[in-house]
Design an enzyme around this catalytic site. Structure first.
Site, PDB file in Angstrom:
ATOM      1  N   GLY A  98      97.245  53.278   9.429  1.00 45.05           N
ATOM      2  CA  GLY A  98      98.445  52.515   9.754  1.00 45.05           C
ATOM      3  C   GLY A  98      98.851  52.710  11.212  1.00 45.05           C
ATOM      4  O   GLY A  98      99.692  52.000  11.723  1.00 45.05           O
ATOM      5  N   SER A 120      99.522  46.372   2.526  1.00 45.65           N
ATOM      6  CA  SER A 120      99.867  47.341   1.495  1.00 45.65           C
ATOM      7  C   SER A 120     101.103  48.199   1.796  1.00 45.65           C
ATOM      8  O   SER A 120     102.064  48.235   1.026  1.00 45.65           O
ATOM      9  CB  SER A 120      98.651  48.233   1.237  1.00 45.65           C
ATOM     10  OG  SER A 120      98.991  49.335   0.474  1.00 45.65           O
ATOM     11  N   TRP A 121     101.101  48.921   2.913  1.00 42.35           N
ATOM     12  CA  TRP A 121     102.250  49.831   3.094  1.00 42.35           C
ATOM     13  C   TRP A 121     103.477  49.081   3.576  1.00 42.35           C
ATOM     14  O   TRP A 121     104.599  49.498   3.335  1.00 42.35           O
ATOM     15  CB  TRP A 121     101.892  51.093   3.874  1.00 42.35           C
ATOM     16  CG  TRP A 121     101.719  51.088   5.352  1.00 42.35           C
ATOM     17  CD1 TRP A 121     101.175  50.110   6.115  1.00 42.35           C
ATOM     18  CD2 TRP A 121     102.075  52.160   6.247  1.00 42.35           C
ATOM     19  NE1 TRP A 121     101.164  50.507   7.420  1.00 42.35           N
ATOM     20  CE2 TRP A 121     101.704  51.760   7.543  1.00 42.35           C
ATOM     21  CE3 TRP A 121     102.647  53.417   6.088  1.00 42.35           C
ATOM     22  CZ2 TRP A 121     101.894  52.567   8.662  1.00 42.35           C
ATOM     23  CZ3 TRP A 121     102.835  54.230   7.205  1.00 42.35           C
ATOM     24  CH2 TRP A 121     102.465  53.812   8.471  1.00 42.35           C
ATOM     25  N   GLU A 138     109.181  45.029  15.585  1.00 43.39           N
ATOM     26  CA  GLU A 138     108.140  45.888  14.989  1.00 43.39           C
ATOM     27  C   GLU A 138     108.215  47.301  15.595  1.00 43.39           C
ATOM     28  O   GLU A 138     108.149  48.289  14.883  1.00 43.39           O
ATOM     29  CB  GLU A 138     106.788  45.237  15.274  1.00 43.39           C
ATOM     30  CG  GLU A 138     105.618  45.843  14.534  1.00 43.39           C
ATOM     31  CD  GLU A 138     104.311  45.117  14.834  1.00 43.39           C
ATOM     32  OE1 GLU A 138     104.289  44.224  15.704  1.00 43.39           O
ATOM     33  OE2 GLU A 138     103.296  45.477  14.194  1.00 43.39           O
ATOM     34  N   GLN A 164      95.695  51.849   2.838  1.00 43.66           N
ATOM     35  CA  GLN A 164      96.715  52.323   3.781  1.00 43.66           C
ATOM     36  C   GLN A 164      97.574  53.397   3.115  1.00 43.66           C
ATOM     37  O   GLN A 164      97.538  53.560   1.894  1.00 43.66           O
ATOM     38  CB  GLN A 164      97.619  51.156   4.205  1.00 43.66           C
ATOM     39  CG  GLN A 164      97.109  50.401   5.404  1.00 43.66           C
ATOM     40  CD  GLN A 164      98.033  49.277   5.834  1.00 43.66           C
ATOM     41  OE1 GLN A 164      98.733  48.710   5.008  1.00 43.66           O
ATOM     42  NE2 GLN A 164      98.017  48.949   7.106  1.00 43.66           N
ATOM     43  N   ASP A 182      96.952  52.355  14.099  1.00 43.96           N
ATOM     44  CA  ASP A 182      95.638  51.890  14.561  1.00 43.96           C
ATOM     45  C   ASP A 182      95.103  52.473  15.864  1.00 43.96           C
ATOM     46  O   ASP A 182      94.000  52.976  15.909  1.00 43.96           O
ATOM     47  CB  ASP A 182      95.647  50.366  14.725  1.00 43.96           C
ATOM     48  CG  ASP A 182      96.127  49.629  13.474  1.00 43.96           C
ATOM     49  OD1 ASP A 182      96.494  50.281  12.489  1.00 43.96           O
ATOM     50  OD2 ASP A 182      96.129  48.391  13.500  1.00 43.96           O
ATOM     51  N   TYR A 215     101.523  38.544  11.085  1.00 51.12           N
ATOM     52  CA  TYR A 215     100.936  39.085   9.847  1.00 51.12           C
ATOM     53  C   TYR A 215     101.216  38.140   8.674  1.00 51.12           C
ATOM     54  O   TYR A 215     102.192  38.326   7.936  1.00 51.12           O
ATOM     55  CB  TYR A 215     101.535  40.464   9.550  1.00 51.12           C
ATOM     56  CG  TYR A 215     101.398  41.468  10.673  1.00 51.12           C
ATOM     57  CD1 TYR A 215     100.146  41.975  11.038  1.00 51.12           C
ATOM     58  CD2 TYR A 215     102.520  41.921  11.364  1.00 51.12           C
ATOM     59  CE1 TYR A 215     100.027  42.907  12.074  1.00 51.12           C
ATOM     60  CE2 TYR A 215     102.402  42.856  12.396  1.00 51.12           C
ATOM     61  CZ  TYR A 215     101.152  43.344  12.744  1.00 51.12           C
ATOM     62  OH  TYR A 215     101.037  44.250  13.755  1.00 51.12           O
TER      63      TYR A 215
HETATM   64  C1  DGY Z   1      96.686  44.829  12.517  1.00 48.79           C
HETATM   65  O1  DGY Z   1      96.102  43.770  12.366  1.00 48.79           O
HETATM   66  O2  DGY Z   1      97.285  45.142  13.525  1.00 48.79           O
HETATM   67  C2  DGY Z   1      96.713  45.778  11.388  1.00 48.79           C
HETATM   68  O3  DGY Z   1      97.329  46.956  11.713  1.00 48.79           O
HETATM   69  C3  DGY Z   1      95.327  46.016  10.856  1.00 48.79           C
HETATM   70  O4  DGY Z   1      95.467  46.057   9.515  1.00 48.79           O
END
Ligand code: DGY
Length: 466
Positions: free
Chosen positions: A194, A53-54, A433, A129, A196, A48
């Site tokens: 959030g 945002s969150w 994570e 989010q 997904d 990432y």
């Molecule tokens: C991701 O890419 O996994 C995110 O959760 C999408 O914003």
């Protein structure tokens, strides 16, 4: 290097029993430092590379314990990309991220070109989010109040600057995302939740006929040890098709409401909004906001709790999302169902029912769990998968939300057990994570910022802390 393999480092360093809290603190602070850029923090080193945002809100909450002004900058940098509608975008793109590191990229979203409401200065996604931000701002306030007067007065200034932005953000959610005034927030895409690939979305997604998606490459799979940790390609096709549909509306709310096939009342998002509105009310006090703003916030709180009440499912002992298109409840057993615990204000009976569900074998009472922490999806749900993202793994940020909610509800002993178990899990598995619930294996990205951030908050909040 695959990101998950870097977990070996964190794991190796802090395994072998729970480290002393000062060691755990400095390990967690180290993750945030390494992931930090000039004014904000990447959620993870490679998976990432932009500002989410969150994630940012949780990161600020953790940074409040190590560096208050850095915590404030984290949120200011996010809010500088707030849309004129009040929406806080779910991703603010980092122009310096390595090419082909994350998809869908700024070009695919194309929001600045499509929408007059998007900021000109930075590229953002077109979604939002869960609104954890006011909770983080309040934490910054709480931690700086404990320090010297000059820090407290800087924090008061930060609160003053940010109160109107937070109010606009919450107003956007209470109006554009709830034209029915139900108290429940409508999401347009599973990414907004959030969570997904949670089975919560299987039903509503199945009802979406997938059209022609322009070709794409998934870069996310390069950054994890195993593709099974992430959503499947079939899920991604649906995610990207919904994005194309949103682009066709130029991200116009009224048109989305009219035509979009995925409109769901998300109970987890709605409950976080209620809790965030409670935090906003405290901020309103601190900045001496006008009475009408405070009354407005209180109305949103009451309405949110009322809406959530209506989503209670007696059979599951959980709260369920509702598909706006069909009116049907999403019958999946997931941690989102604990929404009323987060929104608070529960009577004794409903609280007991929820706690019973939490302790049952369907969640934290499952006899084979490595730690008695609730899996993101119940092992008893047909959509459960112990390694796949939101289909079963345990998420430290969710544990944080439940812990914080239990404390607010006065369930201190139970909250303390959850805090200890979460920290034990991190001591063994590092700041991953998410975690395989039966083995405790760290999954997804290693060195995840929000995991380190909630660890800092949990470490600072033990029963022996002031
Ligand atoms: C991701 O890419 O996994 C995110 O959760 C999408 O914003």
């Amino acid at each position: 290097m695959k990101e998950a393999s870097s977990q070996g480092g964190a794991h190796g360093e802090i395994s072998g029993g729970q480290p002393p809290e000062s060691t755990a603190n400095s390990l967690a602070a180290g993750v945030l430092r390494r992931n930090g850029l000039k004014s904000w923090t990447r959620p993870a080193p490679t998976l990432y590379p932009h500002q989410w945002s969150w994630d940012s809100a949780f990161i600020a909450l953790g940074l409040a314990h190590t560096d208050n002004s850095r915590a404030a900058r984290e949120l200011e940098s996010l809010f500088s990309s707030q849309w004129s509608t009040g929406k806080v975008p779910h991703i603010v793109f980092n122009p310096e991220a390595p090419p082909r590191s994350y998809f869908p990229d700024a070009e695919r979203w194309n929001s600045s070109a499509l929408s007059p409401h998007a900021p000109d200065s930075r590229h953002t996604s077109g979604l939002c989010q869960p609104p954890v931000h006011a909770i983080a701002v309040n934490r910054i306030w709480e931690t700086s109040r404990e320090q010297d007067e000059s820090r407290a007065s800087r924090a008061r200034e930060f609160l003053r600057d940010n109160f109107p932005r937070l109010l606009n953000w919450h107003r956007y959610l209470a109006t554009a995302r709830d034209p029915e005034e139900s108290g429940l927030v409508t999401i347009y895409h599973p990414w907004e939740s959030g969570t997904d690939n949670s089975p919560r979305w299987d039903g509503p997604l199945e009802a979406v006929p997938v059209g022609e998606v322009p070709s794409y490459t998934r870069y996310d799979l390069q950054h994890v040890a195993d593709a099974s940790h992430r959503p499947t390609d079939a899920e991604y096709d649906r995610f990207l098709w919904l994005l194309e549909l949103l682009k066709q509306t130029r991200y116009e709310e009224a048109e989305i409401y009219e035509s979009h096939p995925f409109l769901v009342k998300d109970v987890f998002f709605s409950a976080i909004l209620v809790a965030a509105n409670e935090a906003l009310l405290e901020i309103a006090e601190a900045v001496d906001a006008p009475d009408e703003d405070r009354e407005q916030i209180q109305t949103w709180i009451n309405r949110g709790r009322g809406g959530l009440d209506g989503c209670w499912d007696q059979e599951f002992g959980l709260c369920l999302d509702r598909n706006v298109r069909t009116g049907e409840a999403s019958r999946a057993r997931t941690i989102a169902g604990f929404a009323p615990l987060i929104s608070g204000g529960l009577g004794r009976n409903q609280m007991d029912e929820l706690l019973q569900t939490l302790d049952s074998p369907a969640f934290a009472g499952h006899p084979e769990l490595r730690w008695p922490l609730p899996p993101s999806t119940s092992p008893e749900d047909p959509g459960f998968h112990p390694r796949s993202y939101w289909r079963g793994p345990t998420w430290p940020v969710v544990n944080w939300l439940l812990w914080w909610s239990l404390l607010r509800a006065g369930e201190t002993e139970r909250a303390e057990r959850l805090r200890r178990d979460t920290l034990d899990q991190l001591a063994e598995g590092g700041f991953a994570e998410y975690f395989e619930p039966f083995t405790g294996e760290p999954l997804g990205s290693g060195e995840q910022s929000w995991t380190a951030a909630v660890a800092l908050d949990l470490l600072a909040s033990g029963p022996d802390e002031p």
